[in-house]
Scaffold this active site. Structure first.
Site, PDB file in Angstrom:
ATOM      1  N   GLY A  45       1.297   3.964  -3.942  1.00 56.65           N
ATOM      2  CA  GLY A  45       1.467   3.540  -2.565  1.00 56.65           C
ATOM      3  C   GLY A  45       1.651   4.707  -1.619  1.00 56.65           C
ATOM      4  O   GLY A  45       0.689   5.353  -1.197  1.00 56.65           O
ATOM      5  N   CYS A  46       2.901   4.988  -1.292  1.00 58.61           N
ATOM      6  CA  CYS A  46       3.179   5.977  -0.258  1.00 58.61           C
ATOM      7  C   CYS A  46       2.908   7.406  -0.705  1.00 58.61           C
ATOM      8  O   CYS A  46       2.600   8.253   0.138  1.00 58.61           O
ATOM      9  CB  CYS A  46       4.612   5.814   0.224  1.00 58.61           C
ATOM     10  SG  CYS A  46       4.875   4.218   1.051  1.00 58.61           S
ATOM     11  N   VAL A  47       3.002   7.692  -2.002  1.00 60.05           N
ATOM     12  CA  VAL A  47       2.646   9.031  -2.468  1.00 60.05           C
ATOM     13  C   VAL A  47       1.151   9.261  -2.290  1.00 60.05           C
ATOM     14  O   VAL A  47       0.717  10.284  -1.745  1.00 60.05           O
ATOM     15  CB  VAL A  47       3.063   9.247  -3.932  1.00 60.05           C
ATOM     16  CG1 VAL A  47       2.536  10.584  -4.462  1.00 60.05           C
ATOM     17  CG2 VAL A  47       4.589   9.198  -4.079  1.00 60.05           C
ATOM     18  N   THR A  79       0.189   9.544   1.430  1.00 57.25           N
ATOM     19  CA  THR A  79       0.609  10.830   1.977  1.00 57.25           C
ATOM     20  C   THR A  79      -0.238  11.964   1.430  1.00 57.25           C
ATOM     21  O   THR A  79      -0.580  12.912   2.151  1.00 57.25           O
ATOM     22  CB  THR A  79       2.098  11.069   1.679  1.00 57.25           C
ATOM     23  OG1 THR A  79       2.877  10.006   2.251  1.00 57.25           O
ATOM     24  CG2 THR A  79       2.576  12.397   2.241  1.00 57.25           C
ATOM     25  N   PRO A  82       2.531   3.494   5.050  1.00 58.05           N
ATOM     26  CA  PRO A  82       2.589   4.205   3.772  1.00 58.05           C
ATOM     27  C   PRO A  82       2.605   5.724   3.893  1.00 58.05           C
ATOM     28  O   PRO A  82       3.393   6.406   3.224  1.00 58.05           O
ATOM     29  CB  PRO A  82       1.338   3.714   3.039  1.00 58.05           C
ATOM     30  CG  PRO A  82       1.068   2.361   3.600  1.00 58.05           C
ATOM     31  CD  PRO A  82       1.454   2.461   5.045  1.00 58.05           C
TER      32      PRO A  82
END
Length: 209
Positions: free
Chosen positions: A150-152, A155, A121
């Protein structure tokens, strides 16, 4: 605790902003075709988020600010997929060569812009992103992308953990359901990042021209 008391509790505990730093970079996280194809299990109806991210990108380009993109790419037999691939079945759409992993219409990567391919992710996990940002002298990472929950989010947390200022652009992030989208924007803004409007991000980027 009532909603009013809960809001007040968060204001007392977390009502703080870091603010933009001096040396920003922009990242567009996982804006790939899978999220825009109605026949794909990952379809999220996030055209507005892409449009917002592209406006922010145009401002970053005009200001000469580095632009980074991420995608997810797996070995054709998913040998590097790990537990994330095992758990999240839709990731099979990102096997190397899949058209669903391509950039959607309207998103073209410039020759002087960086693509970071990942398997997990966070754009930082297992990649050289942190070292690259440090080498460039970056202190602020402006985040746009998919999906918010998720990936936001992953990060965003790693941006902060690596010592960079995370700035999340609200309109330039998207998710397949408004509940996780809003909940994660709320939580990121409380604990990890400054969540700002597109207008605020554009004003900041224009000040760097």
């Amino acid at each position: 605790m009532t909603e009013t008391n809960l809001d007040e509790n968060y204001r007392r505990a977390y009502d703080n902003r870091i603010g933009f730093g001096a040396r920003p970079a922009l990242i567009l996280i996982d804006f790939v075709q899978a999220y825009f194809d109605p026949d794909c299990t990952l379809y999220a109806g996030v055209d507005d988020a892409l449009a917002s991210a592209l406006r922010v990108r145009d401002a970053a380009r005009k200001a000469g600010i580095p632009v980074i993109y991420t995608n997810v790419v797996y070995h054709p037999k998913a040998l590097n997929g790990g537990r994330f691939y095992q758990k999240a079945r839709p990731l099979q759409n990102f096997l190397a060569g899949s058209p669903l992993g391509a950039w959607p219409s309207g998103l073209e990567v410039g020759a002087d812009e960086l693509v970071v391919s990942k398997q997990y992710p966070s754009a930082f996990f297992g990649t050289s992103l942190a070292s690259t940002l440090t080498c460039w002298g970056i202190d602020t990472l402006i985040l746009t992308g998919l999906t918010t929950s998720g990936c936001v989010r992953a990060t965003c947390v790693d941006t902060m953990s690596h010592g960079f200022i995370p700035i999340v652009v609200r309109e330039a992030c998207g998710d397949r359901h408004p509940a996780p989208h809003e909940a994660n924007l709320f939580d990121m803004n409380a604990k990890y990042a400054d969540v700002v409007s597109e207008a605020e991000a554009l004003t900041y980027l224009q000040s760097k021209e």
